[in-house]
Design a protein around this motif. Structure first.
Motif, PDB file in Angstrom:
ATOM      1  N   GLU A  34      39.624  35.910  29.723  1.00 23.86           N
ATOM      2  CA  GLU A  34      40.086  35.924  28.330  1.00 23.86           C
ATOM      3  C   GLU A  34      41.290  36.825  28.085  1.00 23.86           C
ATOM      4  OE1 GLU A  34      36.800  36.822  25.720  1.00 23.86           O
ATOM      5  OE2 GLU A  34      35.523  35.409  26.820  1.00 23.86           O
ATOM      6  N   ASP A  35      41.570  37.709  29.044  1.00 24.35           N
ATOM      7  CA  ASP A  35      42.722  38.602  28.863  1.00 24.35           C
ATOM      8  C   ASP A  35      43.215  39.082  30.224  1.00 24.35           C
ATOM      9  OD1 ASP A  35      41.209  40.885  29.719  1.00 24.35           O
ATOM     10  OD2 ASP A  35      40.359  41.044  27.718  1.00 24.35           O
ATOM     11  N   GLY A  36      44.281  39.853  30.190  1.00 21.51           N
ATOM     12  CA  GLY A  36      44.902  40.310  31.432  1.00 21.51           C
ATOM     13  C   GLY A  36      44.023  41.229  32.253  1.00 21.51           C
ATOM     14  N   GLU A  37      43.215  42.017  31.567  1.00 18.78           N
ATOM     15  CA  GLU A  37      42.311  42.954  32.244  1.00 18.78           C
ATOM     16  C   GLU A  37      41.263  42.185  33.052  1.00 18.78           C
ATOM     17  OE1 GLU A  37      42.262  46.368  33.387  1.00 18.78           O
ATOM     18  OE2 GLU A  37      43.221  46.390  31.420  1.00 18.78           O
ATOM     19  N   GLN A  38      40.656  41.172  32.411  1.00 21.29           N
ATOM     20  CA  GLN A  38      39.662  40.329  33.086  1.00 21.29           C
ATOM     21  C   GLN A  38      40.302  39.595  34.262  1.00 21.29           C
ATOM     22  OE1 GLN A  38      37.525  37.425  30.774  1.00 21.29           O
ATOM     23  NE2 GLN A  38      36.535  38.962  29.497  1.00 21.29           N
ATOM     24  N   ALA A  39      41.509  39.087  34.042  1.00 20.42           N
ATOM     25  CA  ALA A  39      42.210  38.348  35.094  1.00 20.42           C
ATOM     26  C   ALA A  39      42.420  39.242  36.321  1.00 20.42           C
ATOM     27  CB  ALA A  39      43.554  37.836  34.575  1.00 20.42           C
ATOM     28  N   ALA A  41      40.717  41.919  37.183  1.00 19.72           N
ATOM     29  CA  ALA A  41      39.419  42.211  37.814  1.00 19.72           C
ATOM     30  C   ALA A  41      38.965  41.037  38.684  1.00 19.72           C
ATOM     31  CB  ALA A  41      38.375  42.519  36.739  1.00 19.72           C
ATOM     32  N   LYS A  42      39.109  39.830  38.164  1.00 23.79           N
ATOM     33  CA  LYS A  42      38.678  38.639  38.919  1.00 23.79           C
ATOM     34  C   LYS A  42      39.550  38.415  40.157  1.00 23.79           C
ATOM     35  CE  LYS A  42      36.673  36.362  34.857  1.00 23.79           C
ATOM     36  NZ  LYS A  42      35.247  36.438  35.142  1.00 23.79           N
ATOM     37  N   LEU A  43      40.851  38.640  40.014  1.00 23.36           N
ATOM     38  CA  LEU A  43      41.765  38.468  41.153  1.00 23.36           C
ATOM     39  C   LEU A  43      41.491  39.512  42.241  1.00 23.36           C
ATOM     40  CD1 LEU A  43      45.030  37.665  39.212  1.00 23.36           C
ATOM     41  CD2 LEU A  43      43.940  36.149  40.884  1.00 23.36           C
ATOM     42  N   ALA A  44      41.016  40.685  41.822  1.00 23.09           N
ATOM     43  CA  ALA A  44      40.707  41.740  42.790  1.00 23.09           C
ATOM     44  C   ALA A  44      39.390  41.438  43.504  1.00 23.09           C
ATOM     45  CB  ALA A  44      40.629  43.092  42.077  1.00 23.09           C
ATOM     46  N   ALA A  45      38.528  40.661  42.846  1.00 26.32           N
ATOM     47  CA  ALA A  45      37.163  40.468  43.338  1.00 26.32           C
ATOM     48  C   ALA A  45      36.976  39.284  44.281  1.00 26.32           C
ATOM     49  CB  ALA A  45      36.205  40.334  42.155  1.00 26.32           C
ATOM     50  N   GLU A  46      37.676  38.178  44.028  1.00 29.12           N
ATOM     51  CA  GLU A  46      37.438  37.013  44.881  1.00 29.12           C
ATOM     52  C   GLU A  46      38.680  36.156  45.072  1.00 29.12           C
ATOM     53  OE1 GLU A  46      35.005  33.790  43.188  1.00 29.12           O
ATOM     54  OE2 GLU A  46      34.698  35.090  41.472  1.00 29.12           O
ATOM     55  N   PRO A  47      38.695  35.361  46.151  1.00 29.42           N
ATOM     56  CA  PRO A  47      39.881  34.560  46.452  1.00 29.42           C
ATOM     57  C   PRO A  47      40.008  33.316  45.582  1.00 29.42           C
ATOM     58  CG  PRO A  47      38.239  34.267  48.179  1.00 29.42           C
ATOM     59  CD  PRO A  47      37.672  35.253  47.209  1.00 29.42           C
ATOM     60  N   TYR A  48      41.236  33.007  45.227  1.00 32.08           N
ATOM     61  CA  TYR A  48      41.570  31.786  44.476  1.00 32.08           C
ATOM     62  C   TYR A  48      42.712  31.085  45.202  1.00 32.08           C
ATOM     63  CZ  TYR A  48      38.798  33.794  40.732  1.00 32.08           C
ATOM     64  OH  TYR A  48      37.767  34.331  40.011  1.00 32.08           O
ATOM     65  N   ASP A  49      42.915  29.809  44.867  1.00 31.41           N
ATOM     66  CA  ASP A  49      44.020  29.061  45.454  1.00 31.41           C
ATOM     67  C   ASP A  49      45.262  29.109  44.574  1.00 31.41           C
ATOM     68  OD1 ASP A  49      42.750  27.826  47.872  1.00 31.41           O
ATOM     69  OD2 ASP A  49      41.363  27.138  46.328  1.00 31.41           O
ATOM     70  N   LEU A  50      45.040  29.371  43.272  1.00 31.32           N
ATOM     71  CA  LEU A  50      46.142  29.375  42.313  1.00 31.32           C
ATOM     72  C   LEU A  50      45.666  30.093  41.064  1.00 31.32           C
ATOM     73  CD1 LEU A  50      48.558  26.528  41.531  1.00 31.32           C
ATOM     74  CD2 LEU A  50      47.176  27.330  39.625  1.00 31.32           C
ATOM     75  N   VAL A  51      46.595  30.707  40.341  1.00 31.52           N
ATOM     76  CA  VAL A  51      46.234  31.356  39.080  1.00 31.52           C
ATOM     77  C   VAL A  51      47.178  30.893  37.977  1.00 31.52           C
ATOM     78  CG1 VAL A  51      47.520  33.461  39.674  1.00 31.52           C
ATOM     79  CG2 VAL A  51      45.779  33.562  37.889  1.00 31.52           C
ATOM     80  N   ILE A  52      46.593  30.616  36.810  1.00 29.74           N
ATOM     81  CA  ILE A  52      47.365  30.220  35.626  1.00 29.74           C
ATOM     82  C   ILE A  52      47.217  31.356  34.616  1.00 29.74           C
ATOM     83  CG2 ILE A  52      47.571  28.563  33.732  1.00 29.74           C
ATOM     84  CD1 ILE A  52      46.203  26.500  35.668  1.00 29.74           C
ATOM     85  N   LEU A  53      48.334  31.931  34.227  1.00 27.31           N
ATOM     86  CA  LEU A  53      48.315  33.080  33.317  1.00 27.31           C
ATOM     87  C   LEU A  53      49.088  32.771  32.048  1.00 27.31           C
ATOM     88  CD1 LEU A  53      49.289  35.809  35.948  1.00 27.31           C
ATOM     89  CD2 LEU A  53      46.997  35.453  35.002  1.00 27.31           C
ATOM     90  N   PRO A  58      46.021  39.878  25.430  1.00 24.65           N
ATOM     91  CA  PRO A  58      45.634  41.272  25.190  1.00 24.65           C
ATOM     92  C   PRO A  58      45.496  42.028  26.517  1.00 24.65           C
ATOM     93  CG  PRO A  58      44.141  39.747  24.070  1.00 24.65           C
ATOM     94  CD  PRO A  58      45.016  38.931  24.958  1.00 24.65           C
ATOM     95  N   GLU A  59      45.537  43.343  26.462  1.00 23.80           N
ATOM     96  CA  GLU A  59      45.353  44.248  27.607  1.00 23.80           C
ATOM     97  C   GLU A  59      46.563  44.243  28.548  1.00 23.80           C
ATOM     98  OE1 GLU A  59      42.960  46.226  27.145  1.00 23.80           O
ATOM     99  OE2 GLU A  59      41.894  44.999  25.686  1.00 23.80           O
ATOM    100  N   LYS A  60      46.801  43.119  29.202  1.00 25.70           N
ATOM    101  CA  LYS A  60      47.962  42.997  30.091  1.00 25.70           C
ATOM    102  C   LYS A  60      48.565  41.625  29.868  1.00 25.70           C
ATOM    103  CE  LYS A  60      46.750  45.585  34.305  1.00 25.70           C
ATOM    104  NZ  LYS A  60      45.409  46.161  34.202  1.00 25.70           N
ATOM    105  N   THR A  61      49.899  41.532  29.892  1.00 32.91           N
ATOM    106  CA  THR A  61      50.520  40.205  29.778  1.00 32.91           C
ATOM    107  C   THR A  61      50.397  39.480  31.114  1.00 32.91           C
ATOM    108  OG1 THR A  61      52.712  40.856  30.583  1.00 32.91           O
ATOM    109  CG2 THR A  61      52.273  41.167  28.205  1.00 32.91           C
TER     110      THR A  61
END
Length: 125
Positions: A34-39, A41-53, A58-61
């Protein structure tokens, strides 16, 4: 080719819902933030193939998150980053590219346009 994992970070619930549905229909596995902070945390925690931001969150752009990601030792450091933005100015685009954004989509856009970009980036990989 397996189910590609995408992290979708946008603070607009309705848009997130629409994009999640659209991408899931294409066979992608979507994790929402829902926001940059959550994004982050999730990116630090597990692997993804692509990210859409989303650019404006809020928190981080989205640009902040991307810059953090590119400079981190996360397994996601080199994955494609798609930035969604209502800011169509050249200087905003330059800032995004400098932060390491792979692709840039200006709002409003059609979900099909996003699918095209996502498919293209993941096929290249």
């Amino acid at each position: 080719m397996g189910n590609r994992k995408i992290l979708l970070a946008d603070d607009e619930t309705a848009l997130r819902f629409l994009l999640t549905e659209t991408l899931a229909d294409e066979g992608y596995v979507i994790t929402e933030a829902e926001d940059g902070e959550q994004a982050t945390a999730k990116l630090a925690a597990e692997p993804y193939d692509l990210v859409i931001l989303d650019y404006m969150m809020p928190e981080k752009t989205g640009v902040d998150v991307c810059a953090w990601l590119r400079g981190s030792d996360s397994p996601n450091r080199d994955i494609p980053v798609v930035l969604l933005t209502a800011k169509a100015l050249e200087k905003d685009k330059e800032k995004a590219m400098a932060a390491g954004v792979t692709s840039y989509i200006v709002k409003p856009f059609s979900p099909l346009a996003l699918i095209g970009v996502v498919n293209g980036l993941l096929e290249r990989g």
